[in-house]
Motif scaffolding. Structure first.
Motif, PDB file in Angstrom:
ATOM      1  N   VAL A   1       0.836  -1.206   0.000  1.00  0.00           N
ATOM      2  CA  VAL A   1       0.000   0.000   0.000  1.00  0.00           C
ATOM      3  C   VAL A   1       0.870   1.254   0.000  1.00  0.00           C
ATOM      4  N   LEU A   2       1.971   1.235   0.753  1.00  0.00           N
ATOM      5  CA  LEU A   2       2.879   2.383   0.790  1.00  0.00           C
ATOM      6  C   LEU A   2       3.444   2.702  -0.590  1.00  0.00           C
ATOM      7  N   SER A   3       3.713   1.658  -1.365  1.00  0.00           N
ATOM      8  CA  SER A   3       4.272   1.886  -2.706  1.00  0.00           C
ATOM      9  C   SER A   3       3.242   2.456  -3.673  1.00  0.00           C
ATOM     10  N   ILE A   4       1.955   2.253  -3.384  1.00  0.00           N
ATOM     11  CA  ILE A   4       0.888   2.773  -4.241  1.00  0.00           C
ATOM     12  C   ILE A   4       0.522   4.201  -3.845  1.00  0.00           C
ATOM     13  N   PHE A   5       0.483   4.460  -2.545  1.00  0.00           N
ATOM     14  CA  PHE A   5       0.085   5.774  -2.025  1.00  0.00           C
ATOM     15  C   PHE A   5       1.180   6.346  -1.123  1.00  0.00           C
ATOM     16  N   PRO A   6       2.392   6.581  -1.663  1.00  0.00           N
ATOM     17  CA  PRO A   6       3.491   7.058  -0.812  1.00  0.00           C
ATOM     18  C   PRO A   6       3.245   8.438  -0.214  1.00  0.00           C
ATOM     19  N   TYR A   7       2.388   9.238  -0.868  1.00  0.00           N
ATOM     20  CA  TYR A   7       2.103  10.583  -0.346  1.00  0.00           C
ATOM     21  C   TYR A   7       1.289  10.532   0.942  1.00  0.00           C
ATOM     22  N   PHE A   8       0.767   9.342   1.301  1.00  0.00           N
ATOM     23  CA  PHE A   8       0.088   9.150   2.583  1.00  0.00           C
ATOM     24  C   PHE A   8       0.981   8.366   3.557  1.00  0.00           C
ATOM     25  N   CYS A   9       2.304   8.442   3.386  1.00  0.00           N
ATOM     26  CA  CYS A   9       3.196   7.579   4.158  1.00  0.00           C
ATOM     27  C   CYS A   9       3.032   7.775   5.666  1.00  0.00           C
ATOM     28  N   VAL A  10       2.874   9.024   6.120  1.00  0.00           N
ATOM     29  CA  VAL A  10       2.733   9.287   7.552  1.00  0.00           C
ATOM     30  C   VAL A  10       1.434   8.681   8.075  1.00  0.00           C
ATOM     31  N   GLU A  11       0.337   8.930   7.352  1.00  0.00           N
ATOM     32  CA  GLU A  11      -0.963   8.408   7.780  1.00  0.00           C
ATOM     33  C   GLU A  11      -0.986   6.881   7.736  1.00  0.00           C
ATOM     34  N   ILE A  12      -0.393   6.306   6.695  1.00  0.00           N
ATOM     35  CA  ILE A  12      -0.412   4.846   6.550  1.00  0.00           C
ATOM     36  C   ILE A  12       0.348   4.180   7.686  1.00  0.00           C
ATOM     37  N   VAL A  13       1.559   4.654   7.998  1.00  0.00           N
ATOM     38  CA  VAL A  13       2.331   4.016   9.067  1.00  0.00           C
ATOM     39  C   VAL A  13       1.680   4.266  10.433  1.00  0.00           C
ATOM     40  N   LEU A  14       0.994   5.418  10.584  1.00  0.00           N
ATOM     41  CA  LEU A  14       0.289   5.687  11.842  1.00  0.00           C
ATOM     42  C   LEU A  14      -0.873   4.708  12.016  1.00  0.00           C
ATOM     43  N   PHE A  15      -1.693   4.563  10.982  1.00  0.00           N
ATOM     44  CA  PHE A  15      -2.816   3.623  11.045  1.00  0.00           C
ATOM     45  C   PHE A  15      -2.310   2.182  11.140  1.00  0.00           C
ATOM     46  N   TYR A  16      -1.184   1.904  10.514  1.00  0.00           N
ATOM     47  CA  TYR A  16      -0.556   0.577  10.582  1.00  0.00           C
ATOM     48  C   TYR A  16      -0.203   0.230  12.023  1.00  0.00           C
ATOM     49  N   GLY A  17       0.506   1.134  12.688  1.00  0.00           N
ATOM     50  CA  GLY A  17       0.925   0.874  14.058  1.00  0.00           C
ATOM     51  C   GLY A  17      -0.236   0.748  15.021  1.00  0.00           C
ATOM     52  N   VAL A  18      -1.206   1.660  14.906  1.00  0.00           N
ATOM     53  CA  VAL A  18      -2.360   1.646  15.808  1.00  0.00           C
ATOM     54  C   VAL A  18      -3.208   0.387  15.586  1.00  0.00           C
ATOM     55  N   SER A  19      -3.471   0.060  14.330  1.00  0.00           N
ATOM     56  CA  SER A  19      -4.308  -1.112  14.040  1.00  0.00           C
ATOM     57  C   SER A  19      -3.606  -2.412  14.411  1.00  0.00           C
ATOM     58  N   TYR A  20      -2.279  -2.448  14.283  1.00  0.00           N
ATOM     59  CA  TYR A  20      -1.517  -3.621  14.711  1.00  0.00           C
ATOM     60  C   TYR A  20      -1.722  -3.842  16.213  1.00  0.00           C
ATOM     61  N   LEU A  21      -1.593  -2.772  16.978  1.00  0.00           N
ATOM     62  CA  LEU A  21      -1.788  -2.867  18.427  1.00  0.00           C
ATOM     63  C   LEU A  21      -3.232  -3.228  18.769  1.00  0.00           C
ATOM     64  N   LEU A  22      -4.187  -2.704  17.985  1.00  0.00           N
ATOM     65  CA  LEU A  22      -5.591  -3.063  18.212  1.00  0.00           C
ATOM     66  C   LEU A  22      -5.834  -4.538  17.912  1.00  0.00           C
ATOM     67  N   GLY A  23      -5.136  -5.064  16.902  1.00  0.00           N
ATOM     68  CA  GLY A  23      -5.230  -6.496  16.614  1.00  0.00           C
ATOM     69  C   GLY A  23      -4.704  -7.327  17.767  1.00  0.00           C
ATOM     70  N   VAL A  24      -3.585  -6.887  18.349  1.00  0.00           N
ATOM     71  CA  VAL A  24      -3.017  -7.569  19.511  1.00  0.00           C
ATOM     72  C   VAL A  24      -4.014  -7.549  20.669  1.00  0.00           C
ATOM     73  N   LEU A  25      -4.577  -6.362  20.949  1.00  0.00           N
ATOM     74  CA  LEU A  25      -5.523  -6.226  22.061  1.00  0.00           C
ATOM     75  C   LEU A  25      -6.792  -7.039  21.821  1.00  0.00           C
ATOM     76  N   THR A  26      -7.243  -7.115  20.566  1.00  0.00           N
ATOM     77  CA  THR A  26      -8.434  -7.914  20.241  1.00  0.00           C
ATOM     78  C   THR A  26      -8.196  -9.384  20.555  1.00  0.00           C
ATOM     79  N   SER A  27      -7.026  -9.898  20.153  1.00  0.00           N
ATOM     80  CA  SER A  27      -6.712 -11.304  20.438  1.00  0.00           C
ATOM     81  C   SER A  27      -6.549 -11.524  21.941  1.00  0.00           C
ATOM     82  N   PHE A  28      -5.949 -10.558  22.631  1.00  0.00           N
ATOM     83  CA  PHE A  28      -5.796 -10.662  24.088  1.00  0.00           C
ATOM     84  C   PHE A  28      -7.167 -10.705  24.774  1.00  0.00           C
ATOM     85  N   PHE A  29      -8.074  -9.838  24.308  1.00  0.00           N
ATOM     86  CA  PHE A  29      -9.406  -9.765  24.897  1.00  0.00           C
ATOM     87  C   PHE A  29     -10.167 -11.074  24.681  1.00  0.00           C
ATOM     88  N   LEU A  30     -10.101 -11.617  23.456  1.00  0.00           N
ATOM     89  CA  LEU A  30     -10.778 -12.881  23.164  1.00  0.00           C
ATOM     90  C   LEU A  30     -10.203 -14.014  24.003  1.00  0.00           C
TER      91      LEU A  30
END
Length: 469
Positions: A197-226
């Protein structure tokens, strides 16, 4: 304030215009038949489709166990040890499906993922074919494809997400939702898709890596909660083979940093050709569009740093098959070069072709070696099935150490039994001591039919190990 962040809610097309007609929709799959035919030819000629091989712990995701059978780690146990809740749901259906059908379903999903990702990168047939083969013949997936039952949900969910970008456009919140869901199937895919996705929309690099990091942590928390709700444990209990070494102090930090440094040394050794070619491809892309190349490299650096920090924090051993995200960085480098502004000249195509051919060629060789090694096992299992069926026996015992057979030297008895049961409905039970002692005095043959019409599968030497994983 709300309007300043409204762009986060929008859907962005990978190309000018949106796929909104039947003709444009059909154009997505022009050439897919050719790509699929070439892949099928490769799989048939290498023997992968005639005698399909599944790794030892992959059977648990598609097999209803017979009485007395011991699994490696059931899909339900994997929810606690790896957080794979999506795969557990899939296993409930996979138990009722033939092994060959599951393999075909996986391979079709993987081919679709490769093809749709190439369509995301370019609208030109030449580049689509090039990228699709680069994606398919990846070094990590040469091994990952041996776990086709486990990874079927991952390839189809990822293909669906890429397809959604092509149809409705890229949206950061949809991207985050995909990351959370895919973490519950195969977490390594989050970084892989992020780099594409970064290679397709590099002009959103800051937003993409921010959403990447946050959603990764949310995935971890979701599995922990389950896990907390269903297992009573808020977290993941890693299996022993992962060799987890969590941080408790400065000494643990030093040990984990050393482990990670060895990981990167191994990666640069394994992927040295790919890293060198990607470096020159990015230099070429920099010539056409400096800003977007820098943005992609910056975003990739953040992803690499994030993955490195996860390893430092957990101390987990990461096998080569779990480094598909590094492979997607190589793909991203080609993507930035192909999509760089400027005319599509013969020189540009030649650079892309000359860069891709060595990587594809190396990938084909590694895939071929992996298939040849694994099919020796499945070919012997097929031979065993024919020998057992020829006896007409309803009860089948195994005596001796199956690993004394050259083809089965890396196959435990537990995996052999699961394979014979799922594929051929033959329950290869461990022979009672009295039975094995009785046949030991008889002239050796690999199949002994007893007076009570019980069939004995005799391995050359040793004793059957029913405890080894």
């Amino acid at each position: 304030m709300g309007q300043s962040f409204s762009y986060l809610m929008k859907f962005y097309a990978p190309f000018p215009g949106r796929i909104n007609s039947q003709k444009e929709y059909s154009a997505l799959f022009q050439g897919f038949g050719v790509f699929l035919a070439i892949i099928l030819l490769f799989l048939v000629s290498s023997g992968a489709t005639q005698h399909i091989y599944f790794e030892h712990d992959d059977w648990d995701f598609m097999t209803k166990l017979a009485p007395g059978m011991v699994p490696y780690a059931s899909p339900w146990q994997k929810t606690l040890s790896e957080g794979r809740w999506v795969n557990w749901v899939w296993s409930l259906q996979a138990n009722n499906l033939p092994a060959r059908f599951i393999y075909c379903l996986y391979m079709l999903g993987y081919c679709l993922l490769c093809w749709l990702s190439s369509c995301l990168i370019s609208s030109k047939f030449f580049y689509r074919m090039l990228i699709a083969f680069l994606l398919f013949f990846s070094v990590p997936f040469s091994s990952l494809s041996l776990w086709s039952a486990t990874l079927t949900p991952m390839v189809w969910l990822s293909a669906l997400f890429v397809f959604s970008i092509l149809i409705v456009g890229f949206n950061l919140f949809l991207f985050a939702f995909y990351n959370i869901v895919i973490f519950l199937s195969y977490s390594a895919m989050i970084s892989s898709i992020t780099l594409i996705v970064l290679s397709i929309f590099p002009y959103f690099c800051v937003e993409i890596v921010l959403f990447y990091g946050v959603s990764y942590l949310l995935g971890v928390l979701t599995s922990f909660f389950l896990n907390k709700v269903f297992h009573g444990k808020f977290g993941i209990i890693f299996e022993g083979w992962r060799k987890a070494h969590p941080l408790h102090g400065l000494e643990d930090l030093k040990i984990n940093i050393l482990k990670v440094s060895h990981f990167w040394i191994d990666c640069f050794s394994i992927y040295k050709i790919e890293f060198i070619i990607s470096f020159f491809i990015l230099l070429s892309a920099f010539y056409f569009n400096r800003r977007q190349t820098i943005q992609f490299v910056f975003g990739s650096f953040i992803v690499f740093l994030f993955e490195t920090l996860i390893q430092v924090a957990s101390g987990l051993d990461v096998p080569v098959r779990s480094t598909y995200w590094i492979w997607c960085f190589f793909i991203g480098a080609f993507s930035v070069f192909i999509r760089a502004e400027g005319s599509d000249t013969r020189i540009k195509r030649s650079v892309a072709f000359l860069g891709a051919v060595p990587i594809i060629g190396s990938g084909v060789l590694i895939w071929s070696e992996t298939i040849q090694h694994s099919t020796k096992v499945s070919e012997y299992e097929y031979y065993l099935k024919n020998r057992i069926e020829a006896t007409g026996a309803a009860t089948v015992y195994a005596c001796g150490d199956n690993q004394t057979v050259p083809a089965l030297k890396d196959r435990s008895y537990r995996a052999l039994r699961l394979a014979m049961w799922k594929q051929y409905e033959i329950n290869l039970q461990p022979g009672p001591d009295a039975v094995c002692e009785a046949v030991a005095s008889l002239p050796w043959t690999d199949m002994q039919l007893m007076p009570d019409h019980t069939a004995i599968v005799r391995f050359p030497a040793g004793k059957l190990d029913t405890t080894s994983p």
